[in-house]
Design a protein around this motif. Structure first.
Motif, short mmCIF file in Angstrom:
data_model
loop_
_atom_site.label_atom_id
_atom_site.label_comp_id
_atom_site.label_asym_id
_atom_site.label_seq_id
_atom_site.Cartn_x
_atom_site.Cartn_y
_atom_site.Cartn_z
N PHE A 103 0.84 -1.19 0.00
CA PHE A 103 0.00 0.00 0.00
C PHE A 103 0.88 1.24 0.00
CE2 PHE A 103 0.31 -1.90 4.25
CZ PHE A 103 0.99 -0.91 4.95
N THR A 104 0.27 2.40 -0.22
CA THR A 104 1.05 3.63 -0.24
C THR A 104 1.42 4.06 1.18
OG1 THR A 104 -0.93 5.02 -0.16
CG2 THR A 104 -0.10 4.44 -2.34
N VAL A 105 2.58 4.69 1.31
CA VAL A 105 3.02 5.23 2.59
C VAL A 105 3.37 6.70 2.35
CG1 VAL A 105 4.80 5.13 4.39
CG2 VAL A 105 3.90 3.02 3.41
N THR A 106 2.57 7.59 2.92
CA THR A 106 2.80 9.02 2.74
C THR A 106 3.82 9.55 3.74
OG1 THR A 106 0.51 9.20 2.01
CG2 THR A 106 1.63 11.25 2.52
N VAL A 107 3.69 9.10 4.99
CA VAL A 107 4.58 9.56 6.06
C VAL A 107 5.03 8.36 6.88
CG1 VAL A 107 4.81 11.12 8.04
CG2 VAL A 107 3.17 11.66 6.25
N LEU A 108 6.29 8.40 7.30
CA LEU A 108 6.76 7.41 8.26
C LEU A 108 7.67 8.09 9.26
CD1 LEU A 108 9.94 6.19 7.73
CD2 LEU A 108 8.82 5.44 5.67
N VAL A 109 7.66 7.57 10.47
CA VAL A 109 8.50 8.11 11.55
C VAL A 109 9.43 7.01 12.02
CG1 VAL A 109 8.53 9.03 13.90
CG2 VAL A 109 6.80 9.83 12.29
N VAL A 110 10.72 7.30 12.01
CA VAL A 110 11.72 6.34 12.50
C VAL A 110 11.88 6.57 14.00
CG1 VAL A 110 14.12 5.59 12.35
CG2 VAL A 110 12.94 6.39 10.29
N GLN A 111 11.48 5.58 14.78
CA GLN A 111 11.64 5.68 16.24
C GLN A 111 12.99 5.11 16.66
OE1 GLN A 111 7.90 3.84 17.60
NE2 GLN A 111 7.39 5.87 18.40
N GLU A 112 13.30 3.93 16.13
CA GLU A 112 14.60 3.31 16.38
C GLU A 112 15.13 2.84 15.02
OE1 GLU A 112 13.96 0.18 19.21
OE2 GLU A 112 12.95 1.54 20.59
N PRO A 113 16.35 3.23 14.65
CA PRO A 113 16.85 2.89 13.32
C PRO A 113 17.29 1.44 13.15
CG PRO A 113 18.50 4.10 14.53
CD PRO A 113 17.26 4.09 15.38
N GLY A 114 17.43 0.70 14.23
CA GLY A 114 17.92 -0.68 14.10
C GLY A 114 19.32 -0.67 13.53
N ASP A 115 19.57 -1.49 12.50
CA ASP A 115 20.90 -1.58 11.88
C ASP A 115 21.09 -0.54 10.78
OD1 ASP A 115 21.42 -3.75 13.50
OD2 ASP A 115 20.69 -5.21 12.04
N SER A 116 20.12 0.35 10.61
CA SER A 116 20.15 1.32 9.52
C SER A 116 20.96 2.56 9.90
CB SER A 116 18.72 1.74 9.17
OG SER A 116 18.72 2.82 8.28
N ASN A 117 21.52 3.20 8.87
CA ASN A 117 22.22 4.46 9.09
C ASN A 117 21.35 5.65 8.65
OD1 ASN A 117 22.27 3.97 6.37
ND2 ASN A 117 24.44 4.43 6.10
N ILE A 118 20.03 5.47 8.68
CA ILE A 118 19.07 6.46 8.19
C ILE A 118 19.15 7.78 8.98
CG2 ILE A 118 17.11 5.73 9.63
CD1 ILE A 118 16.82 6.59 5.93
N LEU A 119 19.57 7.73 10.22
CA LEU A 119 19.61 8.95 11.03
C LEU A 119 20.71 9.90 10.59
CD1 LEU A 119 18.77 7.62 14.60
CD2 LEU A 119 17.25 8.58 12.87
N GLU A 120 21.56 9.46 9.65
CA GLU A 120 22.56 10.38 9.07
C GLU A 120 21.87 11.50 8.31
OE1 GLU A 120 25.35 8.25 6.67
OE2 GLU A 120 26.02 7.00 8.33
#
Length: 98
Positions: free
Chosen positions: A78-95
């Motif tokens: 399905f479509t995702v318009t907004v997402l909020v990262v609470q905990e990045p896990g193994d991701s470096n997305i918070l860069e």
């Protein structure tokens, strides 16, 4: 940094809230590290996310793609318009915050 891979790893290994209503709720409460919004998000949703994120001092990243693309990156049918990262896990997305 590969943003799409970062989002996918965060969804798979971390804690992510999907959807504009639940994401807005989390942003209002300050429950998250980073908000990501699709480029084609409705103007009212985009305005709400940006306003509440500013009040919560949460960074907002505009994903350069549609909500359909964002949904498929998250592995959802399905479509995702907004997402909020609470905990990045193994991701470096918070860069993206920097």
């Amino acid at each position: 940094m590969d943003i799409e891979r970062g989002i996918r790893v965060a969804v798979d290994t971390g804690k992510v809230i999907l959807g504009s209503n639940k994401s807005l709720q989390a942003i209002k409460l300050g429950n998250g590290e980073l908000a990501i919004i699709a480029e084609n998000a409705p103007k009212d949703v985009k305005a709400d996310v940006e306003t509440y994120a500013k009040l919560s001092e949460m960074p907002v990243y505009t994903f350069e793609g549609s909500s359909v693309e964002l949904g498929s990156i998250c592995g959802k049918p399905f479509t995702v318009t907004v997402l909020v990262v609470q905990e990045p896990g193994d991701s470096n997305i918070l860069e993206l915050k920097e």
